[in-house]
Design a protein around this motif. Structure first.
Motif, mmCIF file in Angstrom:
data_model
loop_
_atom_site.group_PDB
_atom_site.id
_atom_site.type_symbol
_atom_site.label_atom_id
_atom_site.label_comp_id
_atom_site.label_asym_id
_atom_site.label_seq_id
_atom_site.Cartn_x
_atom_site.Cartn_y
_atom_site.Cartn_z
ATOM 1 N N UNK A 14 0.953 -1.071 0.130
ATOM 2 C CA UNK A 14 0.041 0.249 0.519
ATOM 3 C C UNK A 14 1.382 1.371 0.216
ATOM 4 N N UNK A 15 2.071 1.650 0.476
ATOM 5 C CA UNK A 15 3.166 2.353 0.856
ATOM 6 C C UNK A 15 2.800 2.508 -0.238
ATOM 7 N N UNK A 16 3.295 1.611 -1.278
ATOM 8 C CA UNK A 16 4.310 1.795 -2.626
ATOM 9 C C UNK A 16 2.984 2.100 -3.783
ATOM 10 N N UNK A 17 2.350 1.750 -3.231
ATOM 11 C CA UNK A 17 1.137 2.305 -4.174
ATOM 12 C C UNK A 17 0.845 3.598 -4.024
ATOM 13 N N UNK A 18 0.703 4.244 -2.687
ATOM 14 C CA UNK A 18 0.462 5.842 -2.570
ATOM 15 C C UNK A 18 1.943 6.272 -3.026
ATOM 16 N N UNK A 19 2.594 6.493 -3.150
ATOM 17 C CA UNK A 19 3.919 6.540 -3.420
ATOM 18 C C UNK A 19 3.723 7.226 -4.952
ATOM 19 N N UNK A 20 2.561 6.192 -5.408
ATOM 20 C CA UNK A 20 2.829 6.316 -7.272
ATOM 21 C C UNK A 20 1.808 7.258 -7.326
ATOM 22 N N UNK A 21 1.524 7.534 -6.369
ATOM 23 C CA UNK A 21 -0.178 8.536 -6.471
ATOM 24 C C UNK A 21 -1.581 7.796 -6.931
ATOM 25 N N UNK A 22 -1.862 7.042 -7.101
ATOM 26 C CA UNK A 22 -2.729 5.848 -7.850
ATOM 27 C C UNK A 22 -3.923 6.338 -6.711
ATOM 28 N N UNK A 23 -4.750 6.361 -7.603
ATOM 29 C CA UNK A 23 -6.030 6.908 -6.663
ATOM 30 C C UNK A 23 -6.959 5.432 -6.287
ATOM 31 N N UNK A 24 -6.678 5.681 -5.149
ATOM 32 C CA UNK A 24 -7.410 4.197 -4.334
ATOM 33 C C UNK A 24 -8.836 4.745 -3.946
ATOM 34 N N UNK A 54 -16.219 -6.065 2.174
ATOM 35 C CA UNK A 54 -14.527 -6.024 1.903
ATOM 36 C C UNK A 54 -13.235 -6.746 1.088
ATOM 37 N N UNK A 55 -14.112 -7.881 1.324
ATOM 38 C CA UNK A 55 -13.184 -9.100 1.672
ATOM 39 C C UNK A 55 -12.137 -9.052 -0.045
ATOM 40 N N UNK A 56 -12.717 -7.702 -1.128
ATOM 41 C CA UNK A 56 -12.098 -8.338 -2.798
ATOM 42 C C UNK A 56 -10.956 -7.147 -2.659
ATOM 43 N N UNK A 57 -11.247 -6.322 -2.093
ATOM 44 C CA UNK A 57 -11.041 -4.778 -1.856
ATOM 45 C C UNK A 57 -9.860 -4.484 -2.831
ATOM 46 N N UNK A 58 -9.159 -5.283 -2.094
ATOM 47 C CA UNK A 58 -7.798 -5.793 -2.369
ATOM 48 C C UNK A 58 -7.848 -5.315 -3.883
ATOM 49 N N UNK A 59 -8.227 -6.008 -4.493
ATOM 50 C CA UNK A 59 -8.256 -6.424 -5.889
ATOM 51 C C UNK A 59 -8.565 -4.683 -7.099
ATOM 52 N N UNK A 60 -9.545 -3.959 -6.518
ATOM 53 C CA UNK A 60 -9.713 -2.699 -6.715
ATOM 54 C C UNK A 60 -8.279 -1.836 -6.909
ATOM 55 N N UNK A 61 -7.513 -2.196 -5.568
ATOM 56 C CA UNK A 61 -5.892 -1.727 -5.631
ATOM 57 C C UNK A 61 -5.157 -2.194 -6.900
ATOM 58 N N UNK A 93 -4.012 -4.610 3.790
ATOM 59 C CA UNK A 93 -3.565 -3.349 4.260
ATOM 60 C C UNK A 93 -3.884 -1.881 4.266
ATOM 61 N N UNK A 94 -5.162 -1.737 3.576
ATOM 62 C CA UNK A 94 -5.806 -0.620 2.896
ATOM 63 C C UNK A 94 -6.551 -0.488 4.055
ATOM 64 N N UNK A 95 -7.229 -1.244 4.173
ATOM 65 C CA UNK A 95 -8.255 -2.140 5.477
ATOM 66 C C UNK A 95 -7.647 -1.407 6.973
ATOM 67 N N UNK A 96 -6.878 -1.562 7.477
ATOM 68 C CA UNK A 96 -5.989 -1.463 8.413
ATOM 69 C C UNK A 96 -5.487 0.468 8.411
ATOM 70 N N UNK A 97 -5.058 0.591 7.398
ATOM 71 C CA UNK A 97 -4.908 1.989 7.135
ATOM 72 C C UNK A 97 -6.179 3.210 6.937
#
Length: 285
Positions: free
Chosen positions: A10-20, A147-154, A194-198
């Motif tokens: 998630x940290x790397x995704x946020x660094x890339x400024x990807x819209x979550x 929420x179980x597949x929210x990671x697929x959206x990332x 990771x996103x859900x804990x965030x």
């Protein structure tokens, strides 16, 4: 020389400024309200009263034929008295949960819509199963299912070839997780956790999500893993068709997975019938 794949985080995704995906504040409040039984009704009424659109959706669902109301439900208080706190809470959570599945580009619209439909089915299946097996946490399992597949959206945002990798959502389960691991060094359940804990979603919800594609490793996680894993599998496998103006369905589930939570195929047919009726109501929101 062996190269080590750097896992996508998630940290790397946020660094890339990807819209979550954005978690609505009301959704977080709804999840928090589950842990405060004494104030549940008051909190729910306050939350809904501050959101006119959500109130309208609640009343529309409460007045649907599914609930068989003799007279029109005209207020949130009336809806809670008629249907009960947990049912109104579920309708509200589904309404706000759907907002997380809004596509950021036209190319993603169908994929996000299908992911929401699957997540809604999984949430309702998980709650129905939990009411039989672990009723105290049934509504938390509903949240976990949504929420179980929210990671697929990332992954769909971060990996330009992800839609092809998962065949636009048609590839799922063990084979998809294996491919994700090979390409991204992680898989959607871990990244989603990771996103859900965030977002500060409670661990009671996050842990089953993180493990729903794992094999249970100890007694403390076994039940939560099984309920969510079974709900996910059934939601993917159920097929519904219309015959002679009647809706029929079939559900495919491995014997080992079914017996792992002590239910028969007949149990699953009954659960599926109950669940699909609720899905039809919440799909309309």
């Amino acid at each position: 020389m062996v190269s080590t794949l750097q896992p996508l985080t998630l940290e790397e995704i946020l660094k890339r400024n990807i819209k979550i995906p954005v978690c609505p504040t009301v959704f977080l409040s709804l999840v928090e309200a589950l842990n405060n039984a004494k104030q549940q009704n008051d909190k729910l009424v306050d939350m809904l009263s501050s959101d006119a659109s959500l109130t309208a959706q609640i009343l529309k669902s409460a007045n649907s034929a599914f609930y068989g109301s003799v007279r029109t439900v005209r207020s949130v208080d009336d809806a809670i008295v008629r249907l009960g706190y947990t049912e109104i809470w579920s309708i509200a959570a589904a309404c706000k949960g759907k907002e997380m599945f809004k596509a950021t580009t036209p190319q993603m619209e169908q994929f996000f819509a299908e992911q929401w439909d699957h997540s809604l089915k999984t949430g309702i299946f998980a709650r129905t199963l939990a009411r039989r097996l672990n009723p105290r946490f049934a509504d938390l399992f509903f949240t976990a299912g949504i929420l179980h597949d929210i990671g697929k959206l990332l992954l769909a945002q971060a990996g330009k070839d992800y839609l092809e990798l998962c065949n636009k959502g048609q590839l799922f389960g063990e084979e998809l997780v294996k491919r994700e691991q090979q390409i991204y060094g992680t898989q959607h359940a871990s990244l989603g956790a990771e996103l859900l804990r965030f977002w500060k979603i409670p661990d009671l919800v996050v842990k089953p999500i993180a493990a729903h594609h794992d094999k249970p490793s100890d007694a403390s996680t076994k039940d939560s893993w099984r309920i969510l894993a079974v709900a996910d599998h059934v939601a993917h496998s159920v097929e519904s068709t219309a015959i002679d103006n009647r809706r029929t369905f079939k559900v495919s589930i491995p014997d080992q997975l079914a017996t792992s939570i002590g239910l028969t195929k007949e149990d699953f047919l009954a659960i599926t019938s109950e669940t699909l009726k609720q899905v039809a109501v919440l799909r309309a929101i």
